[in-house]
Design an enzyme around this catalytic site. Structure first.
Site, PDB file in Angstrom:
ATOM      1  N   CYS A 240     -35.698 -36.674 -39.922  1.00 14.73           N
ATOM      2  CA  CYS A 240     -34.956 -36.483 -41.167  1.00 14.73           C
ATOM      3  C   CYS A 240     -34.760 -34.999 -41.459  1.00 14.73           C
ATOM      4  O   CYS A 240     -34.001 -34.640 -42.345  1.00 14.73           O
ATOM      5  CB  CYS A 240     -35.655 -37.177 -42.315  1.00 14.73           C
ATOM      6  SG  CYS A 240     -37.335 -36.670 -42.424  1.00 14.73           S
TER       7      CYS A 240
ATOM      8  N   GLU B 148     -38.228 -41.315 -49.116  1.00 18.63           N
ATOM      9  CA  GLU B 148     -37.638 -40.175 -48.410  1.00 18.63           C
ATOM     10  C   GLU B 148     -36.493 -40.751 -47.602  1.00 18.63           C
ATOM     11  O   GLU B 148     -36.704 -41.618 -46.767  1.00 18.63           O
ATOM     12  CB  GLU B 148     -38.713 -39.546 -47.523  1.00 18.63           C
ATOM     13  CG  GLU B 148     -38.280 -38.252 -46.896  1.00 18.63           C
ATOM     14  CD  GLU B 148     -38.933 -38.058 -45.545  1.00 18.63           C
ATOM     15  OE1 GLU B 148     -40.163 -38.152 -45.437  1.00 18.63           O
ATOM     16  OE2 GLU B 148     -38.166 -37.843 -44.594  1.00 18.63           O
TER      17      GLU B 148
HETATM   18  N1  LIG Z   1     -33.748 -39.847 -43.055  1.00 16.37           N
HETATM   19  C1  LIG Z   1     -34.764 -40.402 -42.469  1.00 16.37           C
HETATM   20  O1  LIG Z   1     -35.880 -39.923 -42.499  1.00 16.37           O
HETATM   21  C2  LIG Z   1     -34.593 -41.653 -41.742  1.00 16.37           C
HETATM   22  C3  LIG Z   1     -33.393 -42.316 -41.784  1.00 16.37           C
HETATM   23  N2  LIG Z   1     -33.241 -43.473 -41.141  1.00 16.37           N
HETATM   24  C4  LIG Z   1     -31.938 -44.152 -41.237  1.00 16.37           C
HETATM   25  O2  LIG Z   1     -32.158 -45.543 -41.365  1.00 16.37           O
HETATM   26  C5  LIG Z   1     -31.399 -46.257 -40.405  1.00 16.37           C
HETATM   27  C6  LIG Z   1     -32.143 -47.529 -40.061  1.00 16.37           C
HETATM   28  O3  LIG Z   1     -33.452 -47.208 -39.653  1.00 16.37           O
HETATM   29  P1  LIG Z   1     -34.756 -47.884 -40.198  1.00 16.37           P
HETATM   30  O4  LIG Z   1     -35.882 -47.042 -39.829  1.00 16.37           O
HETATM   31  O5  LIG Z   1     -34.842 -49.288 -39.755  1.00 16.37           O
HETATM   32  O6  LIG Z   1     -34.646 -47.776 -41.775  1.00 16.37           O
HETATM   33  P2  LIG Z   1     -34.521 -48.892 -42.896  1.00 16.37           P
HETATM   34  O7  LIG Z   1     -34.363 -48.177 -44.173  1.00 16.37           O
HETATM   35  O8  LIG Z   1     -33.458 -49.873 -42.553  1.00 16.37           O
HETATM   36  O9  LIG Z   1     -35.911 -49.662 -42.875  1.00 16.37           O
HETATM   37  C7  LIG Z   1     -37.130 -49.065 -43.221  1.00 16.37           C
HETATM   38  C8  LIG Z   1     -38.105 -50.132 -43.702  1.00 16.37           C
HETATM   39  O10 LIG Z   1     -37.667 -50.618 -44.962  1.00 16.37           O
HETATM   40  C9  LIG Z   1     -37.422 -52.017 -44.894  1.00 16.37           C
HETATM   41  N3  LIG Z   1     -36.220 -52.324 -45.676  1.00 16.37           N
HETATM   42  C10 LIG Z   1     -34.967 -51.880 -45.438  1.00 16.37           C
HETATM   43  N4  LIG Z   1     -34.121 -52.345 -46.374  1.00 16.37           N
HETATM   44  C11 LIG Z   1     -34.857 -53.096 -47.216  1.00 16.37           C
HETATM   45  C12 LIG Z   1     -34.566 -53.846 -48.375  1.00 16.37           C
HETATM   46  N5  LIG Z   1     -33.324 -53.937 -48.862  1.00 16.37           N
HETATM   47  N6  LIG Z   1     -35.576 -54.507 -48.981  1.00 16.37           N
HETATM   48  C13 LIG Z   1     -36.838 -54.441 -48.491  1.00 16.37           C
HETATM   49  N7  LIG Z   1     -37.168 -53.765 -47.392  1.00 16.37           N
HETATM   50  C14 LIG Z   1     -36.210 -53.081 -46.764  1.00 16.37           C
HETATM   51  C15 LIG Z   1     -37.219 -52.305 -43.426  1.00 16.37           C
HETATM   52  O11 LIG Z   1     -37.530 -53.638 -43.141  1.00 16.37           O
HETATM   53  P3  LIG Z   1     -36.777 -54.368 -41.919  1.00 16.37           P
HETATM   54  O12 LIG Z   1     -36.650 -53.390 -40.826  1.00 16.37           O
HETATM   55  O13 LIG Z   1     -37.692 -55.499 -41.623  1.00 16.37           O
HETATM   56  O14 LIG Z   1     -35.463 -54.784 -42.436  1.00 16.37           O
HETATM   57  C16 LIG Z   1     -38.181 -51.337 -42.793  1.00 16.37           C
HETATM   58  O15 LIG Z   1     -39.490 -51.850 -42.845  1.00 16.37           O
HETATM   59  C17 LIG Z   1     -31.207 -45.256 -39.288  1.00 16.37           C
HETATM   60  O16 LIG Z   1     -30.094 -45.523 -38.501  1.00 16.37           O
HETATM   61  C18 LIG Z   1     -31.074 -43.972 -40.048  1.00 16.37           C
HETATM   62  O17 LIG Z   1     -29.750 -43.810 -40.462  1.00 16.37           O
HETATM   63  C19 LIG Z   1     -34.283 -44.007 -40.435  1.00 16.37           C
HETATM   64  C20 LIG Z   1     -35.490 -43.390 -40.332  1.00 16.37           C
HETATM   65  C21 LIG Z   1     -35.741 -42.140 -40.997  1.00 16.37           C
HETATM   66  O1  LIG Z   2     -39.880 -32.941 -38.906  1.00 22.72           O
HETATM   67  C1  LIG Z   2     -40.951 -33.530 -39.116  1.00 22.72           C
HETATM   68  O2  LIG Z   2     -42.008 -33.143 -38.638  1.00 22.72           O
HETATM   69  C2  LIG Z   2     -40.986 -34.722 -40.015  1.00 22.72           C
HETATM   70  C3  LIG Z   2     -39.663 -35.366 -40.100  1.00 22.72           C
HETATM   71  C4  LIG Z   2     -39.666 -36.513 -41.013  1.00 22.72           C
HETATM   72  O3  LIG Z   2     -40.297 -36.503 -42.035  1.00 22.72           O
HETATM   73  C5  LIG Z   2     -38.852 -37.669 -40.670  1.00 22.72           C
HETATM   74  O4  LIG Z   2     -38.079 -37.590 -39.725  1.00 22.72           O
HETATM   75  O5  LIG Z   2     -38.992 -38.716 -41.343  1.00 22.72           O
END
Ligand SMILES: NC(=O)C1=CN([C@@H]2O[C@H](COP(=O)(O)OP(=O)(O)OC[C@H]3O[C@@H](n4cnc5c(N)ncnc54)[C@H](OP(=O)(O)O)[C@@H]3O)[C@@H](O)[C@H]2O)C=CC1
Ligand SMILES: O=C(O)CCC(=O)C(=O)O
Length: 527
Positions: free
Chosen positions: A302, A265
């Protein structure tokens, strides 16, 4: 429960020998104790080997035993008590009330899946009895059930440290399906992850299950996650996070000798369409409600409403006035990590520097690690000409697109990539316009909602928290709600198996009392 910084590998707690790291207090940027040690390739190997070893036993646990296990996980998380909330507040910067609510959602989710397991409907048992007399050829006896796919790797998300993390929706649905889980803790909340991981580990022991049903690995970087996804014993992946991270994992999974599905996601800007009659009647109220949704959790959802589409006019003016006034009074709030805060500030700076974009309002300024809410506007023409305006800015920022007519709203929606949600604000007089937009929205999003906002996903049976790429890597599924179990199942057909060899779900006497599709017809147990 002391936090030791160890990896939880089956029943053991092992200090990793990889790089050490500490959690960071989100509000201050200060390091928190203790030091965590990243797992080594040998730790990944051991966790995956144990998971593979546990698989055949775990997937054939009785429905009742598996349901009780999920309930035991829920109870063990509650039993951690306030320590979990306090640690989670420090690591995430999220307030107590939000995290207590999130814990309730996590526990509720596990219990919902316990109910799904007991019900047995997810097995989708089908029986096509043999027709030996059929002409010109006899029909064989065919029976089908769903089985678990195998060990699943789950990546904890930074923005929901409980409900989308170690024992969150991906883990709950995988365990419900009968899959062992190897979880990778998010380095933004390793202490929270360990506390929850120890609760799951205790539940595995209490229920007498094979130790490999659950492991938790720590890492400050990406090597453990990469090794997990590449491990031949892992059969599917659950992920919530950035588009870059999700796509990297999809590529690793696709490049394996045996490719596996990654249910990621990722990014979504969740368009909100304000139709004219609704806007005219209550534009100001919608504006205030919008700011409430936009700034929830510092915008780190998200499902955050990142794009507003509306027709020019007095109704839109009222909406913008009320939204701007509310936004200007919004306190800045601590963001999850310095990295996420930095990315948010960069996204805001890019919008401010775009000549086609007007800054309508900013929230109150805050401290070093706090996100200041922002509201921007542009025209439909400018939006259609500049694809960067459709990129997610993760945080409390939203862009209003002023549209000259409904055709422009439709053109903008057609231009968008896949989204998790779309919200439409409408009154009865808007029904024709809404009807015309529905087919476009159905093609673009996983959930269409009316007169509300997408934040705060209901955990239920009819929920879809998914959507076409890049909202998710596979728009045919959901990561929230009971349908999520299907990501971790696959059908197996049994042809002409002797009765003594049939799984219970498919026996003639139907001992599990399942509703089954009997010769094509959904049939009640005992009928
Ligand atoms: N749309 C959404 O639901 C969300 C979007 N985000 C976006 O992600 C950005 C960064 O946030 P974050 O939560 O750290 O998300 P990331 O995608 O950077 O990280 C999520 C997890 O995946 C791991 N990971 C990331 N890249 C790799 C890779 N190439 N290979 C293996 N493992 C990987 C990370 O490990 P490690 O941290 O150890 O590198 C972490 O455990 C935010 O600024 C935002 O833009 C974040 C959360 C939710
Ligand atoms: O809005 C919610 O309750 C869930 C949002 C979500 O899935 C996320 O931010 O990753």
């Amino acid at each position: 429960m002391p936090i030791t910084g160890e990896n939880l590998i089956g029943a053991a707690a092992r200090r990793g020998e990889g790089e050490t790291f500490r959690a960071v207090e989100a509000a201050t940027g200060q390091s928190l104790e203790p030091a965590f040690a990243s797992a080594t390739p040998a730790d990944v190997e051991r966790a995956c080997a144990l998971a593979a070893e546990a698989f055949d036993t775990y997937r054939e646990t009785s429905l009742e035993d598996r349901a009780r296990f999920l309930e035991a996980v829920a109870d063990a998380i509650v039993a951690v008590g306030d320590e979990l909330i306090v640690r989670c507040m420090a690591e995430s910067g999220l307030p107590r009330a939000r995290l207590e609510g999130e814990r309730g959602r996590t526990v509720g989710q596990l219990k919902m899946f316990a109910g799904v397991v007991r019900d047995g409907g997810f097995l989708e048992a089908r029986v096509d009895p043999a027709q030996p007399e059929r002409k010109p050829l006899p029909r064989p006896d065919l029976r089908l059930r769903q089985i678990a796919v195998g060990p699943v790797a789950v990546f904890g998300a930074s923005n929901f440290p409980l409900a989308f993390s170690v024992a969150g929706g991906d883990t709950a649905s995988a365990l419900a399906a009968g899959c062992p889980v190897v979880a990778k803790a998010h380095p933004a909340h390793p202490g929270t992850s360990e506390l929850v991981g120890r609760a799951v580990q205790a539940a595995v022991k209490q229920c007498g299950l094979p130790e490999g049903v659950f492991s938790l690995l720590m890492d400050s970087g990406i090597s453990v996650g990469q090794a997990l996804v590449a491990d031949p014993r892992i059969t599917a992946v659950g992920f919530t996070g950035s588009r870059r991270g999700g796509v990297a994992l999809m590529q690793t999974a696709a490049a394996r000798p045996v490719p596996i599905p990654v249910y990621a996601e990722m990014s979504s800007i969740n368009p909100v369409v304000l139709l004219p009659a609704a806007l005219e009647a209550r534009g100001r109220d919608i504006g205030r409600a919008f700011v409430g949704s936009l700034t929830l959790g510092s915008g780190q959802f998200c499902t955050n409403p990142g794009l507003i589409l509306a027709l020019e006019g007095a109704g839109l003016d009222g909406f913008l006035e009320a939204a701007s006034a509310a936004l200007k009074e919004t306190q800045a709030a601590t963001m999850l990590t310095p990295g996420i805060h930095k990315a948010y500030c960069a996204g805001i700076a890019a919008l401010e520097a775009n000549p086609a974009v007007t800054t309508l309002a900013r929230g109150l300024a805050g401290g070093t690690h706090q996100g200041q809410a922002a509201l921007f506007s542009t025209t439909a023409e400018a939006f259609l000409a500049d694809h960067t305006l459709a990129e997610e800015v993760f945080g409390a920022a939203s862009l209003v697109v002023r549209c000259p007519d409904l055709a422009a709203i439709r053109a903008v929606l057609e231009r968008l990539e896949g989204q998790l949600t779309a919200a439409v604000h409408l009154d009865e007089a808007d029904h024709d316009a809404a009807r015309a937009l529905l087919p476009v929205l159905e093609r673009r999003v996983g959930r269409i909602l009316v007169n509300g906002f997408g934040t705060g996903v209901e955990v239920g049976h009819a929920m879809v928290h998914g959507g076409p790429y890049p909202a998710t890597s596979d728009g045919r599924t959901t990561s929230v709600g009971s349908l999520a179990i299907h990501r971790f199942l696959r059908p197996v057909s049994y042809q002409d198996l002797p009765a003594a060899l049939l799984p219970a779900a498919l026996r003639d006497d139907n001992p599990l009392k399942l509703w089954r599709r009997q010769d094509g017809k959904l049939t009640a147990p005992g009928a």
